[in-house]
Enzyme design. Structure first.
Site, PDB file in Angstrom:
ATOM      1  CB  THR A   1     -24.505  -3.789  -2.796  1.00 48.65           C
ATOM      2  OG1 THR A   1     -25.915  -3.908  -2.100  1.00 48.65           O
ATOM      3  CG2 THR A   1     -24.619  -4.442  -4.223  1.00 48.65           C
TER       4      THR A   1
ATOM      5  CD  GLN B   1       3.627  -3.031   0.134  1.00 51.85           C
ATOM      6  OE1 GLN B   1       4.221  -3.289  -0.942  1.00 51.85           O
ATOM      7  NE2 GLN B   1       3.103  -1.939   0.607  1.00 51.85           N
TER       8      GLN B   1
ATOM      9  CB  CYS C   1      14.527  16.044   8.801  1.00 55.48           C
ATOM     10  SG  CYS C   1      14.777  15.657  10.585  1.00 55.48           S
TER      11      CYS C   1
ATOM     12  CB  SER D   1      -4.518  -3.821  -0.506  1.00 59.10           C
ATOM     13  OG  SER D   1      -5.138  -2.788  -0.898  1.00 59.10           O
ATOM     14  CB  ALA D   2      -6.957  -4.816  -5.819  1.00 58.26           C
ATOM     15  CG  HIS D   3      -4.339   0.275  -3.627  1.00 63.25           C
ATOM     16  ND1 HIS D   3      -3.169   1.115  -3.186  1.00 63.25           N
ATOM     17  CD2 HIS D   3      -4.934  -0.140  -2.581  1.00 63.25           C
ATOM     18  CE1 HIS D   3      -3.085   1.194  -2.003  1.00 63.25           C
ATOM     19  NE2 HIS D   3      -4.134   0.647  -1.583  1.00 63.25           N
TER      20      HIS D   3
ATOM     21  CG  ASN E   1       4.515  -0.739   4.697  1.00 59.43           C
ATOM     22  OD1 ASN E   1       4.647  -1.572   5.554  1.00 59.43           O
ATOM     23  ND2 ASN E   1       4.230   0.374   4.804  1.00 59.43           N
TER      24      ASN E   1
ATOM     25  N   GLY F   1      -6.919  -3.307   2.475  1.00 54.02           N
ATOM     26  CA  GLY F   1      -6.269  -4.337   3.169  1.00 54.02           C
ATOM     27  C   GLY F   1      -6.534  -3.925   4.770  1.00 54.02           C
TER      28      GLY F   1
HETATM   29  N1  PLP Z   1      -0.627  -3.456   4.890  1.00 50.45           N
HETATM   30  C1  PLP Z   1       0.284  -2.980   4.329  1.00 50.45           C
HETATM   31  C2  PLP Z   1       1.655  -3.691   4.661  1.00 50.45           C
HETATM   32  C3  PLP Z   1       0.477  -1.701   3.465  1.00 50.45           C
HETATM   33  O1  PLP Z   1       1.360  -1.621   2.778  1.00 50.45           O
HETATM   34  C4  PLP Z   1      -0.951  -1.247   3.218  1.00 50.45           C
HETATM   35  C5  PLP Z   1      -0.858   0.056   2.247  1.00 50.45           C
HETATM   36  O2  PLP Z   1      -0.143   0.988   2.321  1.00 50.45           O
HETATM   37  C6  PLP Z   1      -1.932  -1.566   4.001  1.00 50.45           C
HETATM   38  C7  PLP Z   1      -1.903  -2.615   4.821  1.00 50.45           C
HETATM   39  C8  PLP Z   1      -3.397  -1.080   3.704  1.00 50.45           C
HETATM   40  O3  PLP Z   1      -4.109  -1.266   2.574  1.00 50.45           O
HETATM   41  P1  PLP Z   1      -5.160  -0.544   2.110  1.00 50.45           P
HETATM   42  O4  PLP Z   1      -4.522   0.535   1.282  1.00 50.45           O
HETATM   43  O5  PLP Z   1      -5.677  -1.367   1.015  1.00 50.45           O
HETATM   44  O6  PLP Z   1      -6.026  -0.109   3.299  1.00 50.45           O
END
Ligand code: PLP
Length: 374
Positions: A237, A179, A326, A199-201, A151, A71
């Site tokens: 690639t 998200q 903190c 972002s796939a993860h 996020n 992402g």
């Molecule tokens: N944008 C948002 C809102 C995210 O929560 C995150 C991941 O924490 C990212 C971008 C970044 O994605 P990536 O981990 O695939 O670089």
């Protein structure tokens, strides 16, 4: 000890079917998609089928999906090329964007002298739309970059509304949808956005792979130079196994969406009701009706308890994320909460709890039990 993973906005557990898909591709379809022989053609067909699957779920054309490594890369590419190649002279964003957008824009401001305006954020974390309209009334070639789901606090932007406002003012609209893709329906044929990223993860796929949605005839140019992959827009690639894993993960996310959303929403409600019962002085950071996968709470704990909160939860096998400063392991105040909370509240501990379909009521009970005992 049962481990409890409630940090799904950070990353997610892979689905078994995704792991199977990835290992199958790794062992069987290892050709280079650019090769013209059978192995290459096979890999190419996996690649294009994956693109088609992703495009189908988002109701866009396959050519509008460009694979990237994550992402962050997709955000960097879109923002940088918009300034460098599309003659964007001003970027409007908010101070609660992800660092992948915030820091990129800061660099672009220095490097290209692009004007940067920050739209105001309300105390509940919502974007002030009337301020956005006011900012857009100034004539200048503009790109608006506002995230769909925050996020940290889970506030949701009305993409359709903001997209229409941008269109009326001739501004381009980019939204970080990292998200939300895979967790809510997105219909790109009808949504007035120019660029999205995923972002796939974040949706039970592998790390190290993502994509950008780039609407047809955008004029974006590559950041990297090399081969002809991704129509020359993103040479290198292709990670075929990651891409196939991502397509599989997205398909499974959308085919299970209704069931999973119901289950997760119910868990979130259950957590709120348990906190009301056991730690009644807690409050929610952001809006009460934020996105169903994220809950950010402010806890009424003393300074001594705050210092070791995350550490103590971790010792009990519970993974959540910090919401403010903190707390053990954190070095700075959350840039998101800073925009919303008083200094006094910033010194109290906030936690981000983020759910997936893998979570259970028992996970919530263990978290609340642990918070009570700290
Ligand atoms: N944008 C948002 C809102 C995210 O929560 C995150 C991941 O924490 C990212 C971008 C970044 O994605 P990536 O981990 O695939 O670089």
């Amino acid at each position: 000890m049962k481990k409890v993973y409630l940090d799904n906005a950070s990353t997610t557990q892979l689905r078994t079917e995704v792991i199977q898909e990835i290992t199958k591709i790794l062992s069987e379809d290892y050709g280079n998609p650019s090769s013209t022989h059978g192995f290459g053609r096979n890999a190419k067909s996996v690649l294009e089928l994956s693109r088609k699957t992703i495009a189908k779920h988002l109701n866009c054309a396959s050519q509008e999906i460009i694979f990237t490594s994550c992402g962050t890369e997709a955000n960097n590419w879109i923002l940088r090329s918009a300034v460098r190649d599309l003659n964007i002279q001003r970027i409007i964003l908010s101070k609660i964007e992800h660092h992948a957008v915030l820091h990129t824009v800061e660099v672009l401001e220095k490097e290209f002298n692009v004007q940067v305006d920050y739209v105001e954020v309300k105390s509940n974390g919502a974007i002030d739309i009337s301020h956005l309209v006011e900012l857009l009334s100034h004539e200048k070639k503009t790109l608006v970059s506002l995230m769909h789901v925050n996020n940290e606090i889970g506030t949701v932007l009305d993409l359709d509304k903001v997209g229409r406002i941008c269109k009326q003012h001739n501004a381009l609209f980019h939204s970080d949808t990292v998200q939300s893709i895979g967790k809510t329906e997105i219909d790109l044929t009808n949504l007035p956005v120019n660029f999205l990223v995923a972002s796939a993860h974040k949706f039970h796929g592998p790390k190290g792979i993502g994509f950008a949605f780039v609407r047809k005839n955008s004029g974006l140019q590559p950041l990297l130079y090399g081969g002809e992959q991704e129509k020359g827009l993103r040479p290198g690639t292709e990670a075929v196994h990651q891409i196939a894993g991502m397509a599989k993960a997205l398909s499974l996310s959308y085919s299970n969406l209704e069931k999973d959303r119901l289950h997760i929403s119910e868990l979130k409600k259950y957590l709120i009701s348990q906190l009301e019962l056991e730690i009644p002085e807690f409050s929610i950071n952001g809006s009460q009706d934020g996105f169903y996968t994220i809950l950010n709470v402010l806890l009424p704990f003393s300074e001594e308890k705050t210092a070791m909160l995350l550490f103590n939860l971790d010792m009990k096998g519970i993974a959540v994320s910090r919401g403010s400063a903190c707390q053990s392991g954190s070095i700075s105040v959350s840039h998101v909460l800073k925009e919303m909370l008083s200094t006094e509240d910033l010194n109290k501990p906030s936690l981000r709890i983020s759910f997936s379909h893998f979570n259970t009521h028992q996970d919530i009970d263990l978290l609340v039990e642990a918070l009570k005992s700290i």
